[in-house]
Write an enzyme that holds these catalytic residues in place. Structure first.
Site, mmCIF file in Angstrom:
data_model
loop_
_atom_site.group_PDB
_atom_site.id
_atom_site.type_symbol
_atom_site.label_atom_id
_atom_site.label_comp_id
_atom_site.label_asym_id
_atom_site.label_seq_id
_atom_site.Cartn_x
_atom_site.Cartn_y
_atom_site.Cartn_z
ATOM 1 N N ASN A 43 1.005 -1.044 0.025
ATOM 2 C CA ASN A 43 0.101 -0.031 0.093
ATOM 3 C C ASN A 43 1.043 1.162 0.040
ATOM 4 O OD1 ASN A 43 0.693 -0.907 2.730
ATOM 5 N ND2 ASN A 43 -1.060 0.316 3.492
ATOM 6 N N GLU A 45 0.245 5.322 0.681
ATOM 7 C CA GLU A 45 -0.938 6.174 0.943
ATOM 8 C C GLU A 45 -0.308 7.442 0.482
ATOM 9 O OE1 GLU A 45 -1.116 5.713 5.187
ATOM 10 O OE2 GLU A 45 -2.196 3.867 4.933
ATOM 11 N N CYS A 54 -4.046 0.372 -2.636
ATOM 12 C CA CYS A 54 -3.899 -0.597 -1.840
ATOM 13 C C CYS A 54 -2.539 -1.566 -2.324
ATOM 14 C CB CYS A 54 -5.222 -1.370 -1.751
ATOM 15 S SG CYS A 54 -6.541 -0.681 -0.881
ATOM 16 N N GLU A 56 -2.935 -4.721 -3.174
ATOM 17 C CA GLU A 56 -3.190 -5.637 -4.175
ATOM 18 C C GLU A 56 -3.430 -5.064 -5.599
ATOM 19 O OE1 GLU A 56 -4.891 -4.611 -1.334
ATOM 20 O OE2 GLU A 56 -5.905 -6.549 -0.389
ATOM 21 N N CYS A 97 -10.413 -3.363 -4.462
ATOM 22 C CA CYS A 97 -9.446 -4.386 -5.051
ATOM 23 C C CYS A 97 -10.155 -5.564 -5.517
ATOM 24 C CB CYS A 97 -8.618 -4.798 -3.807
ATOM 25 S SG CYS A 97 -7.302 -3.402 -3.597
HETATM 26 N N1 THU Z 1 -5.288 -1.557 2.382
HETATM 27 C C1 THU Z 1 -4.712 -2.324 1.481
HETATM 28 O O1 THU Z 1 -3.514 -2.096 1.078
HETATM 29 N N2 THU Z 1 -5.406 -3.387 0.825
HETATM 30 C C2 THU Z 1 -6.715 -3.592 1.215
HETATM 31 O O2 THU Z 1 -7.480 -4.505 0.460
HETATM 32 C C3 THU Z 1 -7.435 -2.846 2.513
HETATM 33 C C4 THU Z 1 -6.454 -1.528 2.854
HETATM 34 C C5 THU Z 1 -4.599 -0.264 2.932
HETATM 35 C C6 THU Z 1 -5.145 0.950 2.425
HETATM 36 C C7 THU Z 1 -4.554 1.828 3.375
HETATM 37 O O3 THU Z 1 -3.052 2.205 3.218
HETATM 38 C C8 THU Z 1 -4.444 0.951 4.796
HETATM 39 O O4 THU Z 1 -4.434 -0.287 4.020
HETATM 40 C C9 THU Z 1 -5.670 1.151 5.901
HETATM 41 O O5 THU Z 1 -6.914 1.134 5.219
#
Ligand code: THU
Length: 138
Positions: A43, A45, A54, A56, A97
């Site tokens: 992920n 941000e 995300c 995925e 995702c």
């Molecule tokens: N996140 C993912 O990377 N994959 C997901 O399917 C759920 C959420 C990340 C997004 C964000 O950076 C952190 O988790 C908290 O939501």
């Protein structure tokens, strides 16, 4: 069902690169292409929150941008950043995702949600996204 410990290990390595200074929730994914190549994603941000990507989707977009569009499995690991190799959390792919996976993957593709290389559950994409809207729906 295959032994997924290698794919999970790749997802754990991907998670080490998570850029998550706002949520402090680190996620890693490893997507197995039909070619055999594994695409890692974490992920990423943003201070504006909305542009966050995300793990995925990072893995899918890396793969597609490198010419691979068919996949056999994806492993996902996610937990608060202080948790390292053995996680107490189980992170499932978010709805966005799941939809992106449905663009490129069959509904029987396996999604491995893991806490460690030995501790995981396997779902099909169809279980996670029933009655999906897919490219065939158009
Ligand atoms: N996140 C993912 O990377 N994959 C997901 O399917 C759920 C959420 C990340 C997004 C964000 O950076 C952190 O988790 C908290 O939501």
């Amino acid at each position: 069902m295959l032994n997924y410990s290698n794919l999970i290990a790749e997802a754990l390595k991907a998670r080490e690169f998570s850029y998550s200074p706002y949520s402090h929730f680190s996620v890693g994914a490893a997507l197995q292409g039909q070619s055999g190549k594994i695409y890692r994603g974490c992920n990423v941000e943003s201070c504006a929150y909305g542009p966050t990507n995300c793990a995925e989707r990072t893995a899918v977009f890396k793969a597609v941008s490198e010419g691979e569009r068919a996949f056999t499995a994806i492993a996902v690991v996610g937990a608060p950043e202080q948790e390292k190799d053995t996680l107490t959390h189980t992170a499932f792919p978010c709805g966005v995702c799941r939809q992106v996976l449905a663009e490129f993957c069959s509904m029987d593709m396996e999604v491995i949600v893991a806490r460690s290389c030995e501790d995981y559950e396997i779902y099909t994409l169809g279980q996670l996204l029933p009655q999906a809207f897919t490219p065939q729906s158009l």
